[in-house]
Design an enzyme around this catalytic site. Structure first.
Site, PDB file in Angstrom:
ATOM      1  N   ARG A 162      -7.277  -0.077  -6.446  1.00  0.00           N
ATOM      2  CA  ARG A 162      -7.698   0.936  -6.091  1.00  0.00           C
ATOM      3  C   ARG A 162      -7.674   2.539  -6.515  1.00  0.00           C
ATOM      4  NH1 ARG A 162      -4.301   1.258  -0.163  1.00  0.00           N
ATOM      5  NH2 ARG A 162      -6.000   2.140   0.212  1.00  0.00           N
TER       6      ARG A 162
ATOM      7  N   ASP B 107      -2.208  10.207  -1.884  1.00  0.00           N
ATOM      8  CA  ASP B 107      -2.192   9.915  -3.273  1.00  0.00           C
ATOM      9  C   ASP B 107      -2.965  10.534  -4.253  1.00  0.00           C
ATOM     10  OD1 ASP B 107      -2.408   8.043  -0.735  1.00  0.00           O
ATOM     11  OD2 ASP B 107      -2.841   6.835  -2.058  1.00  0.00           O
TER      12      ASP B 107
ATOM     13  N   GLN C 151      -1.753   2.071   9.722  1.00  0.00           N
ATOM     14  CA  GLN C 151      -0.667   2.463   9.537  1.00  0.00           C
ATOM     15  C   GLN C 151       0.260   3.202   9.911  1.00  0.00           C
ATOM     16  OE1 GLN C 151      -4.340   2.809   7.934  1.00  0.00           O
ATOM     17  NE2 GLN C 151      -3.697   2.597   5.632  1.00  0.00           N
TER      18      GLN C 151
ATOM     19  N   ARG D 217       1.037  -0.966  -0.468  1.00  0.00           N
ATOM     20  CA  ARG D 217      -0.114  -0.296  -0.145  1.00  0.00           C
ATOM     21  C   ARG D 217       1.194   1.296   0.228  1.00  0.00           C
ATOM     22  NH1 ARG D 217       2.641   1.689   3.817  1.00  0.00           N
ATOM     23  NH2 ARG D 217       0.924   3.924   3.749  1.00  0.00           N
TER      24      ARG D 217
END
Ligand code: MRU
Length: 352
Positions: free
Chosen positions: A96, A246, A205, A51
């Site tokens: 994703r 992102d 995370q 990820r």
């Protein structure tokens, strides 16, 4: 647990497989997951075994090498191989939706086959070309991490603290990091920088991954619940907030892990600079502003559970967006491999 070298080998091509550190097992176990087929890799991306926007891009790039290798093993002809590659590209791209690095990396690798007469050249040659492109994406990502780190560390004092959210470290990239890479670079430059890491609900995370890699590298780290960030800022414990992204839109609106936007609001409220660290591959020339960024919605179950235990009563629902969008007006500056920028961004950044 064994210490990792630096930068870490987060994703690699080994014995005709994509191997990646299984981040679902950290911090308890450091193990590589072996992806022998595209379905394995798609699952690994969806489950967040790999990820972080740049790391997903690198994994997907090697995914197309895997696709071609398996098509050769199955004895598919030229058209079968090309068709398989396109289908696997689409399957990987659908895993994703928010991280633009994923599609950027896939299309960059795919362009290599198109340059080789649409993949009609000797299949071994095409395989080597795809692998070379994926290797280049990985190497460039590490180099961009170093360059971003160098640009960003100049913004930090000789001694101070950085608050970060989610994991934008080595584990989220080819191995150096973006936001956390700035901290690594500052320490390599001799600065005494320590980190406050938001735990980052629902999948932790920050607590599991950022804290793990910082401890691993000997960087002092303090974990806090994101609800405690306001108090940490108000108490003057934080000199700068730095997160990854992102996807950054043309106007500077930036999508990052859910919980980033409130952090930016809090930083502005307390007069603390809020920086986004991201390479050119995270900037999307096709998204004029944050409204154009697709936000991944994830399963309710991630919110219902704490580890293996269900902690929310049956009958309640959950709302689980994986990302939020921070408006550009809240971002002090963008730390990129081309220096510290503000919009309008130059074509070198918006061109990927
Ligand atoms: O859902 P994740 O763990 O993939 O979310 C990752 C993030 O939000 C990171 O901050 C982002 O991808 C930047 S990584 C350098």
């Amino acid at each position: 647990m064994k210490r990792l070298p630096f930068p870490f080998p987060v994703v690699r091509w080994q014995q005709d497989q994509v191997e990646l550190i299984d981040q679902t097992l950290l911090p308890d176990r450091l193990e590589f997951r072996h992806c022998r087929a595209i379905d394995d890799l798609c699952r690994a991306i969806r489950e967040l075994a790999v990820r972080g926007a740049p790391a997903i891009g690198v994994a997907a790039a090697y995914g197309l090498v895997l696709s071609w290798r398996r098509a050769m093993d199955e004895g598919l002809d030229t058209y079968g191989r090309a068709d398989r590659l396109r289908r696997d590209r689409d399957a990987l791209a659908a895993t994703r939706p928010t991280a633009v690095n994923l599609v950027w990396a896939l299309d960059r690798v795919l362009a290599r086959t198109e340059a080789l007469r649409g993949g009609q050249a000797d299949p071994e040659k095409v395989l080597a070309a795809l692998k070379a492109e994926a290797d280049a994406i990985l190497d460039e990502d590490i180099a961009m991490g170093r360059a971003m780190g160098e640009a960003g560390q100049a913004l930090l004092p000789d001694k101070g603290t950085v608050l970060t959210h989610c994991n934008a470290g080595g584990l989220a990239t080819g191995g150096f990091g973006t936001a956390v890479g700035v901290v690594y670079a500052a320490r390599l430059a001799g600065k005494d920088i320590s980190v406050y890491a938001d735990e980052t609900r629902p999948l932790l995370q920050g607590a599991r991954l950022t804290a793990w890699e910082l401890v691993n590298q000997g960087v002092p780290v303090t974990v806090l619940c994101e609800g405690a960030a306001a108090s940490a800022l108000r108490a003057g414990l934080i000199d700068a907030v730095i997160t990854g992204a992102d996807r950054v839109a043309v106007n500077g609106d930036a999508a990052n892990k859910i919980g980033t936007y409130p952090l930016a609001v809090l930083a502005a409220r307390h007069g603390v600079p809020f920086y986004i660290a991201a390479p050119a591959s995270t900037f999307d020339a096709g998204a004029p502003d944050g409204n154009a960024i697709p936000i991944e919605m994830r399963a309710e179950d991630e919110v219902f559970r704490w580890r293996d235990r269900k902690v929310v009563p049956a009958g309640a629902r959950a709302w689980n967006p994986a990302f939020d969008v921070t408006p550009a007006e809240l971002v002090t500056a963008y730390i990129t491999e081309r220096g510290v920028l503000k919009p309008p961004f130059p074509p070198e950044i918006l061109g990927g």
